[in-house]
Design an enzyme around this catalytic site. Structure first.
Site, PDB file in Angstrom:
ATOM      1  N   ASP A   8       0.866  -1.177   0.000  1.00  0.00           N
ATOM      2  CA  ASP A   8       0.000   0.000   0.000  1.00  0.00           C
ATOM      3  C   ASP A   8       0.906   1.232   0.000  1.00  0.00           C
ATOM      4  O   ASP A   8       2.128   1.131  -0.197  1.00  0.00           O
ATOM      5  CB  ASP A   8      -0.998  -0.044   1.172  1.00  0.00           C
ATOM      6  CG  ASP A   8      -0.335   0.159   2.535  1.00  0.00           C
ATOM      7  OD1 ASP A   8       0.922   0.227   2.597  1.00  0.00           O
ATOM      8  OD2 ASP A   8      -1.058   0.241   3.535  1.00  0.00           O
ATOM      9  N   HIS A   9       0.315   2.400   0.245  1.00  0.00           N
ATOM     10  CA  HIS A   9       1.091   3.650   0.243  1.00  0.00           C
ATOM     11  C   HIS A   9       2.194   3.647   1.304  1.00  0.00           C
ATOM     12  O   HIS A   9       3.275   4.157   1.075  1.00  0.00           O
ATOM     13  CB  HIS A   9       0.158   4.841   0.467  1.00  0.00           C
ATOM     14  CG  HIS A   9      -0.695   4.697   1.689  1.00  0.00           C
ATOM     15  ND1 HIS A   9      -1.755   3.807   1.745  1.00  0.00           N
ATOM     16  CD2 HIS A   9      -0.644   5.290   2.914  1.00  0.00           C
ATOM     17  CE1 HIS A   9      -2.320   3.877   2.933  1.00  0.00           C
ATOM     18  NE2 HIS A   9      -1.663   4.763   3.666  1.00  0.00           N
ATOM     19  N   CYS A  65       3.078  -3.206   4.097  1.00  0.00           N
ATOM     20  CA  CYS A  65       2.235  -2.067   4.456  1.00  0.00           C
ATOM     21  C   CYS A  65       2.972  -1.357   5.592  1.00  0.00           C
ATOM     22  O   CYS A  65       4.170  -1.577   5.765  1.00  0.00           O
ATOM     23  CB  CYS A  65       0.815  -2.509   4.831  1.00  0.00           C
ATOM     24  SG  CYS A  65       0.683  -3.654   6.217  1.00  0.00           S
ATOM     25  N   GLY A  66       2.294  -0.517   6.356  1.00  0.00           N
ATOM     26  CA  GLY A  66       3.003   0.218   7.401  1.00  0.00           C
ATOM     27  C   GLY A  66       3.618  -0.696   8.438  1.00  0.00           C
ATOM     28  O   GLY A  66       4.820  -0.642   8.714  1.00  0.00           O
ATOM     29  N   THR A  67       2.795  -1.540   9.009  1.00  0.00           N
ATOM     30  CA  THR A  67       3.266  -2.477  10.043  1.00  0.00           C
ATOM     31  C   THR A  67       3.481  -3.901   9.527  1.00  0.00           C
ATOM     32  O   THR A  67       4.099  -4.712  10.212  1.00  0.00           O
ATOM     33  CB  THR A  67       2.222  -2.582  11.166  1.00  0.00           C
ATOM     34  OG1 THR A  67       0.987  -3.056  10.581  1.00  0.00           O
ATOM     35  CG2 THR A  67       1.982  -1.250  11.848  1.00  0.00           C
ATOM     36  N   GLY A  68       2.891  -4.218   8.394  1.00  0.00           N
ATOM     37  CA  GLY A  68       2.890  -5.592   7.885  1.00  0.00           C
ATOM     38  C   GLY A  68       1.718  -6.408   8.411  1.00  0.00           C
ATOM     39  O   GLY A  68       1.469  -7.516   7.938  1.00  0.00           O
ATOM     40  N   MET A  71      -1.497  -6.591   5.843  1.00  0.00           N
ATOM     41  CA  MET A  71      -1.154  -7.438   4.692  1.00  0.00           C
ATOM     42  C   MET A  71      -1.129  -8.912   5.096  1.00  0.00           C
ATOM     43  O   MET A  71      -1.581  -9.784   4.337  1.00  0.00           O
ATOM     44  CB  MET A  71       0.202  -7.040   4.113  1.00  0.00           C
ATOM     45  CG  MET A  71       0.194  -5.747   3.322  1.00  0.00           C
ATOM     46  SD  MET A  71      -0.835  -5.879   1.836  1.00  0.00           S
ATOM     47  CE  MET A  71      -0.252  -4.430   0.936  1.00  0.00           C
ATOM     48  N   HIS A  98      10.582 -23.512   9.351  1.00  0.00           N
ATOM     49  CA  HIS A  98       9.547 -24.210  10.117  1.00  0.00           C
ATOM     50  C   HIS A  98       8.142 -24.054   9.537  1.00  0.00           C
ATOM     51  O   HIS A  98       7.327 -24.961   9.676  1.00  0.00           O
ATOM     52  CB  HIS A  98       9.513 -23.699  11.566  1.00  0.00           C
ATOM     53  CG  HIS A  98      10.662 -24.192  12.386  1.00  0.00           C
ATOM     54  ND1 HIS A  98      10.764 -23.964  13.738  1.00  0.00           N
ATOM     55  CD2 HIS A  98      11.779 -24.890  12.047  1.00  0.00           C
ATOM     56  CE1 HIS A  98      11.871 -24.508  14.202  1.00  0.00           C
ATOM     57  NE2 HIS A  98      12.528 -25.065  13.194  1.00  0.00           N
ATOM     58  N   ARG A 132       8.947 -32.982  11.266  1.00  0.00           N
ATOM     59  CA  ARG A 132       7.759 -32.726  12.084  1.00  0.00           C
ATOM     60  C   ARG A 132       7.006 -31.477  11.629  1.00  0.00           C
ATOM     61  O   ARG A 132       5.795 -31.352  11.868  1.00  0.00           O
ATOM     62  CB  ARG A 132       8.146 -32.604  13.561  1.00  0.00           C
ATOM     63  CG  ARG A 132       9.010 -31.397  13.899  1.00  0.00           C
ATOM     64  CD  ARG A 132       9.537 -31.466  15.335  1.00  0.00           C
ATOM     65  NE  ARG A 132      10.291 -30.280  15.709  1.00  0.00           N
ATOM     66  CZ  ARG A 132      11.564 -30.068  15.364  1.00  0.00           C
ATOM     67  NH1 ARG A 132      12.228 -30.945  14.634  1.00  0.00           N
ATOM     68  NH2 ARG A 132      12.191 -28.959  15.755  1.00  0.00           N
TER      69      ARG A 132
HETATM   70  C1  RB5 Z   1      -2.020   2.565   6.628  1.00  0.00           C
HETATM   71  O1  RB5 Z   1      -2.078   3.760   7.350  1.00  0.00           O
HETATM   72  C2  RB5 Z   1      -1.758   1.388   7.558  1.00  0.00           C
HETATM   73  O2  RB5 Z   1      -2.876   1.140   8.347  1.00  0.00           O
HETATM   74  C3  RB5 Z   1      -1.385   0.173   6.747  1.00  0.00           C
HETATM   75  O3  RB5 Z   1      -0.267   0.449   5.978  1.00  0.00           O
HETATM   76  C4  RB5 Z   1      -1.030  -1.071   7.534  1.00  0.00           C
HETATM   77  O4  RB5 Z   1      -0.037  -0.824   8.470  1.00  0.00           O
HETATM   78  C5  RB5 Z   1      -2.146  -1.846   8.057  1.00  0.00           C
HETATM   79  O5  RB5 Z   1      -1.999  -2.892   8.692  1.00  0.00           O
END
Ligand code: RB5
Length: 145
Positions: A8-9, A65-68, A71, A98, A132
């Site tokens: 994303d952005h 994305c910002g935090t991952g 996504m 794993h 396993r």
């Molecule tokens: C966008 O502001 C942010 O919410 C997105 O990139 C992402 O981190 C969502 O999980």
């Protein structure tokens, strides 16, 4: 090896860096967007990359994305997509070793370019260990049916 990449952005700048890094290493990279830092909705791009992996168009995917987190949640709703959020190389090592993850997810707002390169390198140089873990991954696959 073919790789689909998307963001994303908030992940756009890191996506561009990682895409160029992979291309400089001779890998085939399919860019599923986004194309700028203009605000967009991450599930759109998670779906595109996860479906590319799931239908065999590519072997692996990369999402940012910002935090991952968004996504990861979105991509894992697609059957056959196993997305792992990796914030550093050790996570990427075990995501392959794993978990047999086929989509690497990274955080555009938390990771710099060098850390992302090392995380990508580790993900793509580590093979599933089987044993396993084959049984455990199989138990996850049963959730899909
Ligand atoms: C966008 O502001 C942010 O919410 C997105 O990139 C992402 O981190 C969502 O999980």
């Amino acid at each position: 090896m073919r790789i689909a990449i998307g963001s994303d952005h908030a992940g756009f700048e890191l996506k561009e860096h990682v895409k160029n890094y992979l291309k400089s290493k001779g890998l085939e990279v399919i860019d599923e967007g986004t194309d700028s830092t203009e605000s967009v909705d991450y599930p759109v791009f998670a779906k595109k990359v996860a479906e590319d992996v799931s239908n065999g168009k590519v072997e692996y995917g990369i999402l940012m994305c910002g935090t991952g987190l968004g996504m990861s949640i979105a991509a894992n709703k697609i059957k056959g997509a196993y997305a792992a959020l990796c914030l550093y190389p050790t996570m990427a090592k075990y995501a392959r070793l794993h978990n047999n993850a086929n989509i690497l997810v990274m955080a555009g707002r938390l990771m710099g370019p060098t850390l992302a390169e090392e995380t990508v390198d580790t993900f793509f140089s580590t093979n599933f260990s089987g044993g396993r873990h084959t049984r455990r991954v199989g138990e996850i696959k049963e959730f899909e049916n």
